[in-house]
Design a protein around this motif. Structure first.
Motif, PDB file in Angstrom:
ATOM      1  N   HIS A  64     -95.706  15.639 -64.699  1.00 15.56           N
ATOM      2  CA  HIS A  64     -94.701  15.979 -65.710  1.00 15.56           C
ATOM      3  C   HIS A  64     -93.673  14.854 -65.783  1.00 15.56           C
ATOM      4  O   HIS A  64     -93.252  14.299 -64.768  1.00 15.56           O
ATOM      5  N   ALA A  65     -93.238  14.533 -66.996  1.00 11.36           N
ATOM      6  CA  ALA A  65     -92.271  13.437 -67.196  1.00 11.36           C
ATOM      7  C   ALA A  65     -90.983  13.640 -66.409  1.00 11.36           C
ATOM      8  O   ALA A  65     -90.408  12.673 -65.887  1.00 11.36           O
ATOM      9  N   ALA A  66     -90.523  14.890 -66.297  1.00  9.78           N
ATOM     10  CA  ALA A  66     -89.283  15.161 -65.551  1.00  9.78           C
ATOM     11  C   ALA A  66     -89.439  14.851 -64.063  1.00  9.78           C
ATOM     12  O   ALA A  66     -88.456  14.572 -63.386  1.00  9.78           O
ATOM     13  N   TRP A  67     -90.650  14.916 -63.542  1.00 14.06           N
ATOM     14  CA  TRP A  67     -90.911  14.574 -62.140  1.00 14.06           C
ATOM     15  C   TRP A  67     -91.105  13.068 -62.008  1.00 14.06           C
ATOM     16  O   TRP A  67     -90.511  12.417 -61.140  1.00 14.06           O
ATOM     17  N   LYS A  68     -91.930  12.499 -62.871  1.00 19.57           N
ATOM     18  CA  LYS A  68     -92.277  11.076 -62.770  1.00 19.57           C
ATOM     19  C   LYS A  68     -91.075  10.162 -62.987  1.00 19.57           C
ATOM     20  O   LYS A  68     -91.044   9.052 -62.460  1.00 19.57           O
ATOM     21  N   LYS A  69     -90.077  10.618 -63.745  1.00 16.71           N
ATOM     22  CA  LYS A  69     -88.885   9.803 -63.990  1.00 16.71           C
ATOM     23  C   LYS A  69     -88.236   9.376 -62.675  1.00 16.71           C
ATOM     24  O   LYS A  69     -87.726   8.271 -62.555  1.00 16.71           O
ATOM     25  N   TRP A  70     -88.255  10.254 -61.674  1.00 18.89           N
ATOM     26  CA  TRP A  70     -87.588   9.983 -60.401  1.00 18.89           C
ATOM     27  C   TRP A  70     -88.560   9.522 -59.327  1.00 18.89           C
ATOM     28  O   TRP A  70     -88.126   8.969 -58.321  1.00 18.89           O
ATOM     29  N   TRP A  78     -86.238  15.222 -55.439  1.00 14.39           N
ATOM     30  CA  TRP A  78     -86.170  15.375 -56.892  1.00 14.39           C
ATOM     31  C   TRP A  78     -84.907  16.139 -57.282  1.00 14.39           C
ATOM     32  O   TRP A  78     -84.185  15.747 -58.197  1.00 14.39           O
ATOM     33  N   ALA A  82     -82.430  14.507 -59.839  1.00 17.30           N
ATOM     34  CA  ALA A  82     -82.607  15.043 -61.190  1.00 17.30           C
ATOM     35  C   ALA A  82     -81.566  16.108 -61.530  1.00 17.30           C
ATOM     36  O   ALA A  82     -81.223  16.288 -62.690  1.00 17.30           O
ATOM     37  N   THR A  86     -77.450  13.646 -61.363  1.00 16.75           N
ATOM     38  CA  THR A  86     -77.367  13.552 -62.814  1.00 16.75           C
ATOM     39  C   THR A  86     -76.215  14.386 -63.361  1.00 16.75           C
ATOM     40  O   THR A  86     -75.436  13.910 -64.203  1.00 16.75           O
TER      41      THR A  86
END
Length: 115
Positions: A64-70, A78, A82, A86
């Motif tokens: 998921h993009a929200a996981w991969k961002k970090w 995370w 995140a 943030t």
């Protein structure tokens, strides 16, 4: 290969991590819950007289993009970046001024973006 992420584990981590003190500011968590695909935080910030709300999209897998961002190694890592870092960074850089906002259920919900 994508690994599933337990959103209840993120919720448990957030409830612990968000208790940590914030240097120079006062953050008091009123509630943290999973609602749909979001982690919803309701909180008090410094002397702001209104309860504030902040939503973070929850990942369901490691792809998921929200996981991969970090690119974290753990759910706690995370959650630290995140969610906690943030939110605090957004608040300290003026989210109340530059963010989108709307009143819902007696909470002023804030989100990054132009109003």
């Amino acid at each position: 290969m994508a690994e599933p992420i337990n959103q209840q584990s993120i919720l448990a981590a957030a409830r612990e991590i968000m208790k940590l003190p914030v240097g120079g500011d006062r953050l008091r968590i009123i509630s943290i819950d999973v609602v749909g695909q979001n982690l919803e935080l309701v909180y008090a910030w410094n002397d702001v007289p209104t309860s504030l709300g902040y939503r973070v999209e929850l990942p369901d897998t490691t792809e998921h993009a929200a996981w991969k961002k970090w690119a974290p190694k753990t759910i706690e890592e995370w959650t630290m970046y995140a969610v906690r870092v943030t939110l605090i960074e957004d608040m300290q850089t003026g989210l109340l001024v530059w963010g989108k906002r709307h009143l819902e259920r007696g909470v002023l919900w804030l989100e990054p973006g132009q109003n």
